[in-house]
Scaffold this motif. Structure first.
Motif, PDB file in Angstrom:
ATOM      1  N   PHE B  84       0.938  -1.082  -0.105  1.00 11.56           N
ATOM      2  CA  PHE B  84      -0.100  -0.059  -0.032  1.00 11.56           C
ATOM      3  C   PHE B  84       0.790   1.306  -0.047  1.00 11.56           C
ATOM      4  O   PHE B  84       1.506   1.569   1.064  1.00 11.56           O
ATOM      5  N   ILE B  86       1.101   4.887   0.047  1.00 12.59           N
ATOM      6  CA  ILE B  86       0.264   6.222   0.252  1.00 12.59           C
ATOM      7  C   ILE B  86       1.512   7.341  -0.080  1.00 12.59           C
ATOM      8  O   ILE B  86       1.243   8.410   0.344  1.00 12.59           O
ATOM      9  N   LEU B 140      13.347  -0.674   2.861  1.00  7.45           N
ATOM     10  CA  LEU B 140      13.209  -0.713   4.211  1.00  7.45           C
ATOM     11  C   LEU B 140      12.284  -1.990   4.496  1.00  7.45           C
ATOM     12  O   LEU B 140      12.585  -2.771   5.705  1.00  7.45           O
ATOM     13  N   SER B 146      10.436  -2.963   8.161  1.00  5.63           N
ATOM     14  CA  SER B 146       9.511  -1.921   8.382  1.00  5.63           C
ATOM     15  C   SER B 146       8.376  -1.744   7.432  1.00  5.63           C
ATOM     16  O   SER B 146       8.544  -1.781   6.306  1.00  5.63           O
ATOM     17  N   VAL B 149       3.580   1.275   4.791  1.00  8.18           N
ATOM     18  CA  VAL B 149       2.665   2.277   4.889  1.00  8.18           C
ATOM     19  C   VAL B 149       3.390   3.478   5.711  1.00  8.18           C
ATOM     20  O   VAL B 149       2.933   4.550   5.259  1.00  8.18           O
ATOM     21  N   ILE B 150       3.806   3.214   6.906  1.00  9.90           N
ATOM     22  CA  ILE B 150       4.235   4.084   7.691  1.00  9.90           C
ATOM     23  C   ILE B 150       5.645   4.852   7.141  1.00  9.90           C
ATOM     24  O   ILE B 150       5.455   6.072   7.139  1.00  9.90           O
ATOM     25  N   THR B 151       6.217   4.058   6.685  1.00  9.86           N
ATOM     26  CA  THR B 151       7.662   4.668   6.012  1.00  9.86           C
ATOM     27  C   THR B 151       7.085   5.777   4.895  1.00  9.86           C
ATOM     28  O   THR B 151       7.659   6.771   4.668  1.00  9.86           O
ATOM     29  N   ILE B 153       4.372   7.256   4.388  1.00 11.45           N
ATOM     30  CA  ILE B 153       3.649   8.747   5.266  1.00 11.45           C
ATOM     31  C   ILE B 153       4.737   9.352   5.629  1.00 11.45           C
ATOM     32  O   ILE B 153       4.824  10.813   5.469  1.00 11.45           O
ATOM     33  N   MET B 154       5.663   8.976   6.388  1.00 10.80           N
ATOM     34  CA  MET B 154       6.770   9.643   6.894  1.00 10.80           C
ATOM     35  C   MET B 154       7.687  10.328   5.976  1.00 10.80           C
ATOM     36  O   MET B 154       8.037  11.558   5.672  1.00 10.80           O
ATOM     37  N   LEU B 155       7.779   9.765   4.699  1.00  9.77           N
ATOM     38  CA  LEU B 155       8.631  10.235   3.629  1.00  9.77           C
ATOM     39  C   LEU B 155       7.711  11.194   2.967  1.00  9.77           C
ATOM     40  O   LEU B 155       8.626  12.139   2.286  1.00  9.77           O
ATOM     41  N   PHE B 157       5.963  13.499   4.494  1.00 12.33           N
ATOM     42  CA  PHE B 157       6.604  14.829   5.302  1.00 12.33           C
ATOM     43  C   PHE B 157       7.968  15.157   4.914  1.00 12.33           C
ATOM     44  O   PHE B 157       8.343  16.410   4.882  1.00 12.33           O
ATOM     45  N   VAL B 158       8.836  14.192   4.733  1.00 14.51           N
ATOM     46  CA  VAL B 158      10.226  14.685   4.676  1.00 14.51           C
ATOM     47  C   VAL B 158      10.413  15.343   3.230  1.00 14.51           C
ATOM     48  O   VAL B 158      11.113  16.373   3.063  1.00 14.51           O
TER      49      VAL B 158
END
Lengths: 324, 371
Positions: B84, B86, B140, B146, B149-151, B153-155, B157-158
């Protein structure tokens, strides 16, 4: 300005910036501990901010705003529960949907009602949560050197939802860690089949966790719109729901470390705001963006297992299918 | 509550269920329109006229659809590998940065490469940038465990902070207060459709529609070819269906994860091609404007198939262009209504898929028993 004063000011804004993070992080913790992944914290806080701003403006009471914020957030939480628990839908997809729905709906309704591009009219007086001065704050400031100042500036002088946020950490830690209900919530996130075998309803426990999650997001969103700011601005949560998610991961799904992570991320934010446009010797103009990106980068590094090991609840993200 | 998997005929599964969820999402949007005191039928008529009522409207509609084809395909390809993604927004942002750097290099050294290669090179740079930003979470997940999905999302913002910094400090237009790059060299940008088709005698009104639309159509075909007609596509689908079985069959799930994410990111980079190289001819802040997230709705509605993605992208193109026209006539209905529809659609076609399949199955059974 002397150093102590500066430290007190930075810590004070750290607390203010951390409150929405703390609420959302505790919210995420409840949901994820019960095995329901929630990336819709952001959207829930956003509708709570909007609903609380509208209700406070209409009634002139911040307390009515708080109730409205909690109800709006709770409604979205139940939508998530309906999709994720009852219909065993993809929890990530449902979270994305809730974030988009919140981002769109708040602006559409805000613009239709107030015609200011989605903003709500600014709140004054009792429509906002004012700062509370704790007992002895003035006295200690004058009579206890150092600590008295910190007590007056940092501990005292925040709005009601801020103290609710800290209370929520204590309650979360106690209930999740020390009560039968908390044990069951944790069990349903680790091994729902075992809970089911024991004759306890998996769905009911998960709905309870999701509802608590909605309640806490409601407090966080209300704080944003009625205490930190004086009204709703479109997209005012600005990624805080995701930073809270990062804090939960960072804390390895434990309440007190999650509080620590939220305060750390709040401190980074406070420092970034303080250093905006400041030139430091040796570095030049401080790249504030680097500090802002730090929570996200730290989470990526942590998740990759380069420092420690992330251990999410084992059944997190998995819908429970009853055996038949 | 019993929700066993519902068996449906293939046509109902691929066409009827998405259709029902689209209709339901539009009905919800209609309720919101009623809620703010407007007439939904009138709004729909204005929307359709704005999107399809003139050649200019259609041009704008297809221009928006181009963005949605790219972001929808990006999500769809990752879906086939069971991932997924995102991170379309972030990947498109980095693609834009990468294209801007390539254009800056081309502008600085004029005779570097033959002129006709400039635009393809800029497009490749965009694709590479997007692929790189998606490869990181792919790597990753494959190597470090890891979750993608979470990575992603975080990327996102980065990438959002990265572009702010770069536009201000590194690649920004000197002396400009706006966060934007200087104009790209003329050879590196894409041709507007009305100029492109003029030599063959087709007269079109000037719209932002450009040759990136043709690239999007080619991508639709290429993704179909890739997923259903190549060895790699088979590997992607196998890993998506069952990573263990794939590993047993000699397919490396780790490798497929990384490759699928890179392809997905390259497709998301198409958003930068259409917006930066095709329309703005420079890199501006926030050019991704949420297209990456709507891409999730497009992919879910299109059931991950290029035909479905194309149709869903067209629908969102209509909603975007029609929504813009509608907000001129009815200032109370802003274009954020499309975001609401997108959100409801993701909920209905994605998360509540089980409910809608059940509803459709019930309706079909009812139809059978009465006939």
């Amino acid at each position: 300005m002397d150093l102590l004063q500066l430290v007190a000011l930075v810590l004070d804004s750290t607390i203010r910036l951390s409150i929405p993070l703390i609420c959302a992080a505790m919210a995420g913790l409840w949901s994820e501990k019960a095995g329901v992944v929630d990336i819709g914290l952001e959207g829930k806080m956003l509708v709570a901010a909007f609903a609380s701003a509208v209700a406070s403006f209409v009634t002139g009471s911040a307390w009515v705003g708080l109730c409205a914020g909690i109800l709006a957030s709770l409604a979205l939480a139940l939508v998530h529960g309906f999709a994720a628990i009852t219909w065993r839908g993809n929890q990530i997809v449902s979270g994305v949907a809730i974030n988009m729905l919140a981002a769109g709906l708040t602006v559409v309704l805000g613009n239709a009602w107030y015609g200011q591009g989605g903003r709500t009219p600014s709140l004054e007086g009792a429509a906002r949560f004012g700062d509370i001065t704790l007992p002895f704050a003035r006295w200690t400031r004058e009579h206890v050197p150092g600590l008295g100042l910190l007590y007056d500036e940092v501990v005292s002088g925040h709005a009601v939802p801020a103290y609710l946020a800290f209370l929520s950490v204590l309650v979360t830690a106690l209930v999740l860690g020390r009560t039968r209900f908390g044990l069951r919530i944790r069990a349903v996130g680790e091994n729902p089949a075992a809970v089911d075998t024991a004759g306890i309803s998996v769905a009911r426990l998960r709905y309870a966790a999701v509802a608590i999650c909605g309640l806490l997001c409601g407090i966080g969103g209300t704080y944003l719109a009625t205490a930190q700011a004086a009204g709703f601005l479109p997209h005012m949560t600005a990624g805080r729901g995701f930073i809270a998610l990062a804090a939960v991961i960072f804390a390895n799904w434990r309440p007190w470390p999650a509080l620590g992570a939220c305060l750390l991320f709040g401190l980074l934010d406070a420092i970034a705001i303080r250093l905006q446009g400041v030139t430091l010797p040796g570095i030049g103009l401080v790249p504030v963006e680097a500090i802002q990106a730090l929570p996200y980068l730290m989470t990526i590094v942590l998740l990759a297992g380069f420092i420690g090991k992330a251990a999410p609840p084992r059944a997190s993200g998995l819908p429970y299918v009853k055996e038949r | 509550m019993s929700a066993a998997p519902v068996e449906l005929p293939r046509w109902a599964d691929t066409a009827l269920v998405p259709l029902v969820s689209v209709v339901a999402a539009l009905l919800v949007a209609g309720l919101v329109v009623i809620g703010i005191g407007e007439n939904p039928l009138e709004a729909t008529a204005l929307l359709l006229r704005g999107a399809l009522g003139s050649a200019e409207g259609i041009g704008f509609t297809l221009y928006y659809a181009t963005n949605f084809i790219f972001t929808g395909l990006a999500v769809a390809v990752a879906f086939h590998a069971g991932l997924f993604n995102i991170g379309g927004e972030g990947q498109a942002t980095v693609a834009g940065i990468s294209a801007a750097i390539a254009c800056a290099a081309l502008g600085a050294v004029p005779g570097l490469i033959p002129g006709f290669l400039a635009a393809p090179l800029a497009i490749l740079a965009a694709a590479a940038g997007g692929a790189f930003w998606a490869f990181i979470p792919g790597w990753l997940q494959a190597k470090r465990g890891s979750h993608v999905v979470i990575t992603t999302i975080m990327l996102n913002f980065v990438a959002a902070t990265l572009i702010v910094y770069l536009l201000r400090e590194v690649i920004g237009k000197p002396g400009s207060m706006q966060p934007e790059t200087p104009d790209f060299p003329a050879g590196a940008v894409l041709t507007p459709m009305h100029q492109f088709l003029a030599p063959v005698g087709i007269k079109l009104p000037p719209t932002p529609l450009n040759t990136a639309f043709l690239l999007a159509l080619a991508s639709l075909f290429a993704v179909w070819l890739l997923i259903w007609r190549t060895r790699l596509g088979y590997a992607i689908r196998t890993v998506g269906a069952n990573p263990r079985a794939a590993a047993y069959a000699g397919i490396s799930p780790a490798a497929v994860t990384m490759i699928a994410m890179a392809i997905s990111g390259a497709l998301a980079g198409g958003l930068a091609v259409n917006e930066a190289l095709g329309v703005q001819h420079r890199l501006v802040l926030d050019f991704t404007a949420g297209y990456g997230f709507v891409g999730i709705a497009v992919a879910l509605m299109g059931r991950g198939h290029p035909v479905g993605v194309g149709l869903a992208a067209l629908l969102f193109g209509v909603l975007y262009q029609g929504g813009a026209e509608l907000s001129f006539d009815k200032p109370t209905i802003t274009r954020d209504m499309v975001v609401v529809i997108g959100g409801v659609l993701i909920l209905f076609a994605g998360a509540l898929d089980g409910l809608f399949r059940r509803l459709v199955a019930g309706a079909l059974r009812l139809g059978e028993s009465s006939s």
